[in-house]
Scaffold this active site. Structure first.
Site, PDB file in Angstrom:
ATOM      1  N   LYS A 166     -11.358  86.718   7.167  1.00 55.66           N
ATOM      2  CA  LYS A 166     -11.152  88.110   7.578  1.00 55.66           C
ATOM      3  C   LYS A 166     -12.487  88.732   7.972  1.00 55.66           C
ATOM      4  CE  LYS A 166      -6.685  88.508   6.764  1.00 55.66           C
ATOM      5  NZ  LYS A 166      -5.760  88.529   7.922  1.00 55.66           N
ATOM      6  N   ASP A 194     -10.187  86.526  11.827  1.00 56.22           N
ATOM      7  CA  ASP A 194      -9.152  87.538  12.072  1.00 56.22           C
ATOM      8  C   ASP A 194      -9.690  88.920  11.721  1.00 56.22           C
ATOM      9  OD1 ASP A 194      -6.846  88.964  12.415  1.00 56.22           O
ATOM     10  OD2 ASP A 194      -5.719  88.004  10.789  1.00 56.22           O
ATOM     11  N   GLU A 202      -8.697  85.781  16.096  1.00 55.10           N
ATOM     12  CA  GLU A 202      -7.362  86.381  15.971  1.00 55.10           C
ATOM     13  C   GLU A 202      -7.432  87.899  16.015  1.00 55.10           C
ATOM     14  OE1 GLU A 202      -4.769  84.471  13.251  1.00 55.10           O
ATOM     15  OE2 GLU A 202      -3.651  86.294  12.772  1.00 55.10           O
ATOM     16  N   ASP A 225      -1.830  88.623  17.143  1.00 46.45           N
ATOM     17  CA  ASP A 225      -0.926  88.788  16.002  1.00 46.45           C
ATOM     18  C   ASP A 225      -0.286  90.178  16.059  1.00 46.45           C
ATOM     19  OD1 ASP A 225       0.200  89.261  13.496  1.00 46.45           O
ATOM     20  OD2 ASP A 225      -1.430  88.390  12.351  1.00 46.45           O
ATOM     21  N   LYS A 276       4.796  87.283  12.981  1.00 42.48           N
ATOM     22  CA  LYS A 276       5.386  87.849  11.767  1.00 42.48           C
ATOM     23  C   LYS A 276       6.895  87.995  11.984  1.00 42.48           C
ATOM     24  CE  LYS A 276       1.384  88.951   9.587  1.00 42.48           C
ATOM     25  NZ  LYS A 276       0.357  88.308  10.402  1.00 42.48           N
ATOM     26  N   TRP A 328       2.435  80.895   6.564  1.00 37.35           N
ATOM     27  CA  TRP A 328       1.754  81.699   5.546  1.00 37.35           C
ATOM     28  C   TRP A 328       2.806  82.549   4.841  1.00 37.35           C
ATOM     29  CZ3 TRP A 328       1.145  86.815   4.148  1.00 37.35           C
ATOM     30  CH2 TRP A 328       0.112  87.092   3.248  1.00 37.35           C
TER      31      TRP A 328
HETATM   32 MG   LIG Z   1      -3.485  88.000  11.548  1.00 35.89          MG
END
Ligand SMILES: [Mg+2]
Length: 368
Positions: A164, A193, A218, A241, A265, A320
């Site tokens: 991250k 990301d 990302e 994303d 997602k 994930w």
């Molecule tokens: Mg992501």
């Protein structure tokens, strides 16, 4: 078989070792909405949606429940065997709010699977594998801490580490990426990301300062247009994303040619059937992607594994679920657990998990 009852529950999911920090949010727990469908034959189907707090995306927990309450009365008496027709019915009742519709879609697929004695992955076309690779997301941290964490996770068996970044001095993020690369190297696929957390100039600075390190970048910026602006100016492949809010977004992004993969997602897109459509669109263009969701318990996790198992292995980057951050399983026996950086696909009919209903308390609302 028809839908005869809809019950809505709420469960607060504390984050183990919390808070969990990303570029724009810090969270101690997740507010999950759980949907129980009951058929006129007595079958039960479970669905769930758990937005990652109210800031990660436009979705939020109270919005999910309000949207379900808006639709639920008119869904009583509808066929429990026709997910496409139910989706159209939901679209006729409420515009948008794919994430709320996803909870009902998942519950319906769980119920249909039980009715036919089939797993959800089989309803979605068949499982390519029983063991799915997971990725590990580090959270925001200091270089040594994130490098140590990454090594530990690679040693456990993870083959994809997501670092991250964003929301702070870019120099620290650059140092983190270098340290992780020095520590992990090619033992894992690296992803950086920012969760929409960088400006275009910050994202370019990070990418160019790490030009010799192989990673995918990302959601480096907030919007599709910002990402389009840096595409071509940075050496790293781009994964999108958060900007895939709908099938329309996905098609627009593909037609713009501004990314090399997607982080998908399931509830954001509308549930299992919407994800199956996206899976097939990505296959038509050989676009790799993850199968994941925001957060949630065993219901969301099982659904993610079932759709993930149907993706061509060459295109499935990883799956994930938030299970490793959540203390308890809804199903103490078949609950979803990661082992050696991989998930085992549930074996029972429907989603293959049996939530312990007592964990959810009294229903917030019931429709029949
Ligand atoms: Mg992501």
């Amino acid at each position: 078989m028809r839908i005869s009852e809809i019950h809505v529950y709420q469960k607060q999911l504390p984050i183990i070792g919390g808070p969990y920090t990303m570029s724009r949010i810090t969270l101690h727990s997740i507010d999950s909405t759980i949907v129980k469908l009951v058929s006129d034959t007595g079958l039960v189907g479970w669905g769930e949606v758990a937005p990652l707090g109210p800031v990660y995306q436009p979705q939020h927990a109270l919005g999910a429940r309000a949207a379900i309450y808006e639709m639920a009365p008119a869904l009583i008496g509808q066929s429990a065997l026709a997910p496409l027709l139910l989706r159209r019915q939901m679209d006729a009742l409420l515009t948008g709010h794919n994430y709320a519709k996803a909870a009902i879609d998942i519950a319906l697929m769980d119920m249909i699977g039980k009715h036919h004695g089939l797993r959800v992955c089989d309803l979605l076309g068949g499982a390519e594998t029983e063991r799915l690779p997971a990725y590990y997301a580090t959270g925001i941290g200091e270089p040594d801490e994130i490098a140590r964490m990454s090594v530990d996770k690679v040693d456990e068996g993870y083959r994809r580490i997501q670092i991250k970044a964003g929301g702070r001095d870019v120099a620290i993020d650059i140092a983190v990426v270098h340290k992780v690369w020095e520590s992990v190297g090619n033992r894992a696929q690296l992803v950086v990301d920012t969760n929409r957390g960088m400006t275009a100039s910050q994202a370019m600075r990070l990418s160019l300062a790490c030009r010799d390190i192989p990673f995918s970048f990302e959601q480096p910026c907030n919007t599709i247009d910002e990402i389009a602006a840096i595409r071509g100016q940075i050496p790293h492949p781009i994964i999108i994303d958060e900007s895939t809010e709908s099938l329309d977004d996905l098609l627009r992004i593909i037609s713009m040619g501004i990314c090399d993969g997607f982080g998908l997602k399931m509830t954001r897109l509308g549930g299992l059937n919407a994800m199956a459509t996206v899976r097939d669109i990505c296959a038509a263009r050989s676009i790799p992607h993850t199968c994941e969701d925001n957060w949630g318990g065993d219901i969301v996790a099982a659904a993610v594994l079932h759709i993930g198992a149907t993706v061509e292995p060459r295109l499935l980057e990883a799956v994930w679920t938030s299970g490793i951050y959540i203390e308890e399983n809804y199903d103490p026996v078949n609950g979803i657990k990661v082992d050696g950086g991989h998930f085992q696909l549930p074996t029972g009919p429907g989603l293959g998990i049996v939530p312990q209903e007592s964990q959810f308390g009294d229903a917030l609302a019931s429709f029949n």
